[in-house]
Design a protein around this motif. Structure first.
Motif, PDB file in Angstrom:
ATOM      1  N   VAL A 150      10.366  -3.009  -4.452  1.00 22.81           N
ATOM      2  CA  VAL A 150      11.374  -3.900  -5.024  1.00 22.81           C
ATOM      3  C   VAL A 150      12.660  -3.107  -5.213  1.00 22.81           C
ATOM      4  CG1 VAL A 150      11.961  -5.399  -6.961  1.00 22.81           C
ATOM      5  CG2 VAL A 150       9.587  -5.250  -6.187  1.00 22.81           C
ATOM      6  N   ALA A 151      13.780  -3.653  -4.733  1.00 20.96           N
ATOM      7  CA  ALA A 151      15.073  -2.991  -4.878  1.00 20.96           C
ATOM      8  C   ALA A 151      15.453  -2.887  -6.366  1.00 20.96           C
ATOM      9  CB  ALA A 151      16.134  -3.760  -4.096  1.00 20.96           C
ATOM     10  N   PRO A 152      16.249  -1.890  -6.729  1.00 19.71           N
ATOM     11  CA  PRO A 152      16.891  -0.920  -5.851  1.00 19.71           C
ATOM     12  C   PRO A 152      15.942   0.175  -5.383  1.00 19.71           C
ATOM     13  CG  PRO A 152      17.432  -0.440  -8.134  1.00 19.71           C
ATOM     14  CD  PRO A 152      16.642  -1.716  -8.155  1.00 19.71           C
ATOM     15  N   VAL A 153      16.210   0.652  -4.158  1.00 17.26           N
ATOM     16  CA  VAL A 153      15.405   1.723  -3.566  1.00 17.26           C
ATOM     17  C   VAL A 153      16.336   2.900  -3.288  1.00 17.26           C
ATOM     18  CG1 VAL A 153      13.949   2.407  -1.631  1.00 17.26           C
ATOM     19  CG2 VAL A 153      13.840   0.059  -2.497  1.00 17.26           C
ATOM     20  N   ALA A 154      15.948   4.092  -3.758  1.00 15.44           N
ATOM     21  CA  ALA A 154      16.736   5.298  -3.502  1.00 15.44           C
ATOM     22  C   ALA A 154      16.180   6.019  -2.281  1.00 15.44           C
ATOM     23  CB  ALA A 154      16.698   6.225  -4.716  1.00 15.44           C
ATOM     24  N   ALA A 155      17.056   6.610  -1.499  1.00 16.68           N
ATOM     25  CA  ALA A 155      16.610   7.414  -0.364  1.00 16.68           C
ATOM     26  C   ALA A 155      15.669   8.511  -0.857  1.00 16.68           C
ATOM     27  CB  ALA A 155      17.807   8.034   0.342  1.00 16.68           C
ATOM     28  N   GLY A 156      14.581   8.713  -0.136  1.00 14.94           N
ATOM     29  CA  GLY A 156      13.586   9.695  -0.546  1.00 14.94           C
ATOM     30  C   GLY A 156      12.425   9.116  -1.314  1.00 14.94           C
ATOM     31  N   THR A 157      12.490   7.819  -1.644  1.00 14.49           N
ATOM     32  CA  THR A 157      11.395   7.162  -2.360  1.00 14.49           C
ATOM     33  C   THR A 157      10.233   6.877  -1.410  1.00 14.49           C
ATOM     34  OG1 THR A 157      12.966   6.104  -3.865  1.00 14.49           O
ATOM     35  CG2 THR A 157      10.763   5.144  -3.736  1.00 14.49           C
ATOM     36  N   ALA A 158       9.009   7.139  -1.871  1.00 10.45           N
ATOM     37  CA  ALA A 158       7.839   6.791  -1.075  1.00 10.45           C
ATOM     38  C   ALA A 158       7.669   5.276  -1.059  1.00 10.45           C
ATOM     39  CB  ALA A 158       6.592   7.452  -1.636  1.00 10.45           C
ATOM     40  N   PRO A 181       2.743  10.282   3.381  1.00 12.15           N
ATOM     41  CA  PRO A 181       3.696   9.379   2.736  1.00 12.15           C
ATOM     42  C   PRO A 181       4.851   9.009   3.657  1.00 12.15           C
ATOM     43  CG  PRO A 181       3.091  11.179   1.262  1.00 12.15           C
ATOM     44  CD  PRO A 181       2.529  11.519   2.611  1.00 12.15           C
ATOM     45  N   LEU A 182       5.256   7.754   3.618  1.00  6.93           N
ATOM     46  CA  LEU A 182       6.433   7.286   4.339  1.00  6.93           C
ATOM     47  C   LEU A 182       7.579   7.184   3.344  1.00  6.93           C
ATOM     48  CD1 LEU A 182       4.774   4.588   6.605  1.00  6.93           C
ATOM     49  CD2 LEU A 182       5.886   6.692   7.388  1.00  6.93           C
ATOM     50  N   ILE A 183       8.712   7.802   3.681  1.00  9.02           N
ATOM     51  CA  ILE A 183       9.833   7.973   2.762  1.00  9.02           C
ATOM     52  C   ILE A 183      11.034   7.175   3.241  1.00  9.02           C
ATOM     53  CG2 ILE A 183      11.359   9.669   1.693  1.00  9.02           C
ATOM     54  CD1 ILE A 183       8.407   9.926   0.916  1.00  9.02           C
ATOM     55  N   ALA A 184      11.683   6.456   2.311  1.00  9.75           N
ATOM     56  CA  ALA A 184      12.887   5.688   2.642  1.00  9.75           C
ATOM     57  C   ALA A 184      13.993   6.638   3.093  1.00  9.75           C
ATOM     58  CB  ALA A 184      13.345   4.876   1.444  1.00  9.75           C
ATOM     59  N   ARG A 185      14.679   6.260   4.166  1.00  4.60           N
ATOM     60  CA  ARG A 185      15.748   7.112   4.709  1.00  4.60           C
ATOM     61  C   ARG A 185      17.117   6.781   4.138  1.00  4.60           C
ATOM     62  NH1 ARG A 185      14.535   9.716   9.486  1.00  4.60           N
ATOM     63  NH2 ARG A 185      16.533  10.726   9.057  1.00  4.60           N
ATOM     64  N   SER A 186      17.254   5.672   3.424  1.00  6.50           N
ATOM     65  CA  SER A 186      18.555   5.288   2.877  1.00  6.50           C
ATOM     66  C   SER A 186      18.355   4.474   1.602  1.00  6.50           C
ATOM     67  CB  SER A 186      19.344   4.468   3.907  1.00  6.50           C
ATOM     68  OG  SER A 186      18.652   3.277   4.223  1.00  6.50           O
ATOM     69  N   ASP A 187      19.451   4.276   0.876  1.00  9.84           N
ATOM     70  CA  ASP A 187      19.424   3.455  -0.332  1.00  9.84           C
ATOM     71  C   ASP A 187      19.437   1.964   0.039  1.00  9.84           C
ATOM     72  OD1 ASP A 187      19.601   5.808  -1.747  1.00  9.84           O
ATOM     73  OD2 ASP A 187      21.765   5.652  -2.064  1.00  9.84           O
ATOM     74  N   VAL A 188      18.791   1.174  -0.789  1.00 11.20           N
ATOM     75  CA  VAL A 188      18.893  -0.282  -0.681  1.00 11.20           C
ATOM     76  C   VAL A 188      19.245  -0.813  -2.066  1.00 11.20           C
ATOM     77  CG1 VAL A 188      17.742  -2.446  -0.121  1.00 11.20           C
ATOM     78  CG2 VAL A 188      17.179  -0.374   1.165  1.00 11.20           C
ATOM     79  N   PRO A 189      20.506  -1.210  -2.279  1.00 12.34           N
ATOM     80  CA  PRO A 189      20.892  -1.754  -3.593  1.00 12.34           C
ATOM     81  C   PRO A 189      20.193  -3.085  -3.853  1.00 12.34           C
ATOM     82  CG  PRO A 189      22.818  -1.096  -2.295  1.00 12.34           C
ATOM     83  CD  PRO A 189      21.649  -1.100  -1.359  1.00 12.34           C
ATOM     84  N   ARG A 190      20.134  -3.430  -5.108  1.00 13.47           N
ATOM     85  CA  ARG A 190      19.554  -4.720  -5.501  1.00 13.47           C
ATOM     86  C   ARG A 190      20.518  -5.841  -5.153  1.00 13.47           C
ATOM     87  NH1 ARG A 190      15.366  -5.860  -8.931  1.00 13.47           N
ATOM     88  NH2 ARG A 190      15.327  -7.924  -9.886  1.00 13.47           N
TER      89      ARG A 190
END
Length: 407
Positions: free
Chosen positions: A328-336, A353-362
């Motif tokens: 669930v957003a927000p998602v910070a880069a580096g989050t599993a 682990p799969l890690i987010a490559r970028s931010d996703v704002p809410r």
């Protein structure tokens, strides 16, 4: 040639054929070794893939291999320069010892060497009482940490491995604990060190240590880890060796020859198997679903190298399937955001682990509604107008008045 001579030649021929099938062209054995230990296992240090096992889930007293877990908790819970003080209970601990005096203080970093090189039982008790207040409370921490690591078929009741009925582990669990431990630089340094001098309290002489694992002197690439012995446990060893950047971890419990059988396991692993980075996972990238974000997905990649091990000369089927968490957003880069499940011939060999490559704002929320009273007032007025209009239109006197001609 006489009959005895011909028989001897035949026997030598059969033995030679056996040696050829059991060894690679370079010499090391490629057939599984005949291990006499009660329990044993050989695994890849990175992903835990099993290359050999024998009674790996049988519960056994682990003796001083217990101290691998004690060292983990020491490294993770105490700053290296913190002084740990001995009390009377510490000084009365039996077995292998630093002979700490009541009131003596030794830095935590030095006690890591004491645990892994000297196998000091008294140092374990000092660590346990410093961290948790008592050995019993520390044992609870040990069991919680073991469960976190994935060593779920073990139970620890003391920090040093002295025999107790409810103190047990398995070859598989000890391999998992060792794999976790070697990710800690302080553990690696102490586990591979041959000689070290512990700086002691001024009341006691500094202590020169020589690692008890002869393994470090007699096997190319040997880099630890821990011996153990009690009468019920027999001779035990958790070993490690690295060749060309590839590290293997072995465990033998109740072995008649801990270093010889560890050598046999390592020779077999390095000769018969090879680590490879499968094409199916190189540069892997996938889109993880995201709820309530400005975007519905985020690019995700593995947190580390994906490596699988297979027998030399074989090409098994490798599959990599993402398993997403609820994100669930927000998602910070580096989050599993999930994990990549890697299978070889339908057997799970790694979970990365799969890690987010970028931010996703809410996603911005819709503007909140205004105060309630203006809307309520408008509704009441609208109803009043509607009622008045309806009543006015049905009144005959008003209708006649509207229809009468003007003069």
């Amino acid at each position: 040639m006489c009959r005895i001579g011909r028989l001897g030649v035949a026997i030598l021929g059969m033995l030679g054929a056996g040696l050829v099938t059991a060894r690679s062209q370079d010499g090391p054995p490629t057939a599984p070794p005949a291990i006499r230990a009660t329990s044993a296992i050989l695994v890849d240090a990175l992903n835990g893939q099993v290359l050999f096992e024998k009674n790996a889930d049988a519960r056994r007293p682990p003796a001083s291999t217990t101290k691998i877990l004690t060292a983990i908790l020491l490294i993770e819970n105490v700053e290296p320069d913190t002084l740990i003080q001995a009390d009377k209970a510490v000084s009365e601990t039996e077995g292998s010892s630093l002979y700490m005096l009541p009131g003596e203080k030794i830095a935590a970093r030095e006690l890591v060497y004491a645990l892994l090189m000297r196998s000091a039982n008294d140092a374990c008790v000092a660590v346990a009482r410093h961290i948790a207040g008592s050995e019993a409370a520390f044992a609870e921490m040990m069991n919680a940490k073991a469960a976190e690591i994935g060593a779920t078929n073990s139970h620890f009741s003391n920090p040093n491995g002295l025999h107790a009925p409810d103190h047990y582990s398995t070859a598989r669990d000890l391999a998992a604990i060792a794999r976790y431990a070697v990710q800690l630089p302080a553990f690696n340094e102490a586990a591979r060190t041959r000689y070290h001098t512990i700086v002691r309290d001024p009341r006691n002489k500094d202590t020169f240590l020589k690692h008890r694992a002869k393994w470090l002197w007699h096997y190319p690439g040997a880099d630890g880890i821990k011996t153990g012995y009690t009468v019920p446990a027999g001779r035990c060893f958790v070993g490690s060796a690295t060749r060309n950047g590839w590290r293997l971890i072995s465990v033998v419990l109740n072995s008649p020859d801990i270093f010889g059988e560890t050598r046999a396991l390592m020779d077999y692993g390095f000769a018969a198997y090879e680590p490879l980075s499968p094409a199916e996972t190189r540069g892997y990238m996938a889109q993880a679903p995201v709820s309530e974000g400005v975007r519905g997905t985020v690019a995700a990649a593995p947190s580390r190298e994906i490596r699988v091990v297979w027998r030399k000369g074989q090409k098994p089927q490798v599959h990599a399937v993402p398993k997403w968490s609820r994100v669930v957003a927000p998602v910070a880069a580096g989050t599993a955001v999930g994990e990549l499940v890697v299978t070889v011939s339908d057997q799970v060999v790694d979970r990365v682990p799969l890690i987010a490559r970028s931010d996703v704002p809410r996603r911005p929320s819709p503007p909140p509604p205004g105060p309630l009273w203006p809307r309520a007032t408008a509704c009441v007025l609208a109803l009043a107008v509607f009622w008045y209009g309806s009543a006015h239109s049905k009144n005959p006197r008003l209708i006649g008045r509207r229809l009468a001609p003007r003069v």
